[in-house]
Write a protein that holds these residues in place. Structure first.
Motif, short mmCIF file in Angstrom:
data_model
loop_
_atom_site.label_atom_id
_atom_site.label_comp_id
_atom_site.label_asym_id
_atom_site.label_seq_id
_atom_site.Cartn_x
_atom_site.Cartn_y
_atom_site.Cartn_z
N ALA A 15 0.75 -1.37 -0.17
CA ALA A 15 -0.20 -0.22 0.20
C ALA A 15 0.78 1.40 -0.21
CB ALA A 15 -1.04 -0.42 1.07
N ASP A 16 0.56 2.24 -0.98
CA ASP A 16 1.25 3.12 -1.25
C ASP A 16 0.05 4.67 -1.26
OD1 ASP A 16 3.43 5.17 -1.69
OD2 ASP A 16 2.55 4.95 -3.89
N THR A 17 0.79 5.03 0.59
CA THR A 17 0.12 5.99 1.51
C THR A 17 0.35 5.79 2.57
OG1 THR A 17 -2.15 6.33 1.97
CG2 THR A 17 -1.69 3.72 2.45
N THR A 33 6.00 5.06 2.14
CA THR A 33 5.18 6.03 2.17
C THR A 33 6.19 7.46 1.48
OG1 THR A 33 6.63 6.61 4.35
CG2 THR A 33 4.16 5.86 4.61
N ASN A 34 6.21 8.19 1.74
CA ASN A 34 6.70 9.48 1.44
C ASN A 34 6.34 10.93 1.58
OD1 ASN A 34 5.47 10.90 -0.73
ND2 ASN A 34 5.74 9.24 -2.00
N PRO A 35 7.48 11.50 1.87
CA PRO A 35 7.11 12.78 2.12
C PRO A 35 5.41 13.68 1.86
CG PRO A 35 8.97 12.95 1.66
CD PRO A 35 8.88 11.87 1.00
N GLY A 173 4.45 5.86 -13.78
CA GLY A 173 3.97 6.69 -13.32
C GLY A 173 4.87 8.18 -14.57
N ARG A 174 5.36 8.83 -13.62
CA ARG A 174 5.90 9.93 -13.33
C ARG A 174 6.77 9.68 -14.78
NH1 ARG A 174 7.98 12.29 -7.08
NH2 ARG A 174 6.36 11.10 -6.39
N ILE A 175 7.36 8.49 -15.36
CA ILE A 175 7.92 8.83 -16.74
C ILE A 175 7.26 8.64 -17.96
CG2 ILE A 175 9.13 6.55 -18.31
CD1 ILE A 175 10.49 5.44 -15.68
#
Ligand code: E4P
Length: 316
Positions: A15-17, A33-35, A173-175
């Motif tokens: 889970a990316d959240t 997680t990320n900032p 997605g960023r690519i």
């Protein structure tokens, strides 16, 4: 049968959240997680009491320490829900400083250990810069597992594997975003440059027997996620996890990539690394997308870290 259950048969779904409440619904094994995700969670009123509590407990400490305490607090809440590992990101401001990255990783693990969490349940998330990869190499030698993020290119991936990194997070997605912003379009998900990038990295690692785990990240659609079924791990936002759960499949999912048994993967630092510092920098520099997205990613994560510090100032 729904697409999420099917995907879980082939790939470890993460889970990316920063929103740990959402995790109970999807029952992932691991979480990232990320900032930016922590900032998003902290900006919602739901998590305000938790932020105030962290601030109260760290009164008088520097903003940097308060920030670490907050990200670790989110990690602790997440670990109470999932059975596996949480990825906690080092301050992006340290992305070009090997020593400071190592020191912050130690601080993060010390904060976790005060709450009885062993290092085996934490992945230290570090930007895949030359300096970040060197920091990870040192940490891994000391038995500390790292997740190298903001990874947009094969040279970054190979350098991480050579350094004996536990896990890499190549972005999809960023690519995709970068190419779409330049007017490139495609009809089939297989032709999506973000999907192609992760497939190429995964295939290379599988062929060469690299034990570094590959976790596709940064997804924009359910189709992109499914196009990477079979990859070691995929970290997916709650919105797309919901989309996968709601998608009914008529037949079992055929993975696009041949699964590897995560338990058999052992990362080994290479004795003959592909790159020294100049050749790594030159190779990454050859790829305009990778350069721009890595620089932008660090800038945005740093900006969101600064916003969190500013928020502390307002709430103090
Ligand atoms: C996870 O590790 C990444 O930080 C995340 O997937 C990035 O996703 P984004 O490109 O949607 O911000």
């Amino acid at each position: 049968m729904n697409a999420l259950d099917e995907l879980k048969r082939h790939t470890r779904v993460v889970a990316d959240t920063g929103s740990f409440e959402l995790m109970r619904r999807f029952q992932p094994i691991d979480a990232t997680t990320n900032p930016s995700l922590i900032l998003k969670a902290v900006e919602s009123s739901q998590y305000r009491p938790l932020v105030r509590q962290v601030l109260q407990q760290s009164r008088g400490e520097s903003l940097d320490v308060q920030l670490l305490r907050l990200v670790v607090r989110f990690g602790l809440e997440i670990l109470a829900i999932i059975p596996g590992r949480v990825s906690t990101e080092v301050d992006a401001a340290q992305s070009f400083n090997t020593e400071a990255t190592i020191a912050q990783a130690d601080d993060i693990l010390q904060l976790y250990s005060r709450h009885g969490i062993s290092p085996s349940r934490v992945l230290i998330k570090i930007a895949a810069t030359w300096e970040g990869i060197r920091a990870a190499e040192v940490l891994e030698r000391r038995g500390i597992a790292c997740n190298l993020t903001l990874l947009f290119s094969m040279p970054q991936a190979m350098a991480c594997a050579d350094a004996g990194v536990t896990l890499i997070s190549p972005f999809v997605g960023r690519i995709t975003d970068w190419h779409k912003a330049r007017g490139v379009s495609w009809d089939r998900v297989e032709d999506d440059p973000g999907v192609q990038s992760v497939r190429a990295i995964y295939s290379c690692f599988a062929e060469r027997g690299y034990g570094t785990e590959v976790m596709g990240a940064s997804f924009r659609s359910v189709e992109q996620v499914l196009a990477l079924a079979g990859c070691d791990l995929l970290t997916v936002s709650p919105e797309l996890l919901e989309g996968l759960m709601n998608q009914e499949l008529q037949q079992p999912l055929t993975p696009a990539l041949p699964s590897r048994d995560l338990n058999t993967l052992t990362k080994t630092p290479s004795e003959a690394p592909c790159f020294d510092e100049p050749s790594f920098r030159l190779q990454v520099n050859e790829d305009a997308m990778a350069c721009e997205k890595l620089a932008e990613g660090i800038r945005v994560f740093k900006r969101d870290g600064d916003r969190l510090r500013a928020l502390f100032g307002e709430l103090a």
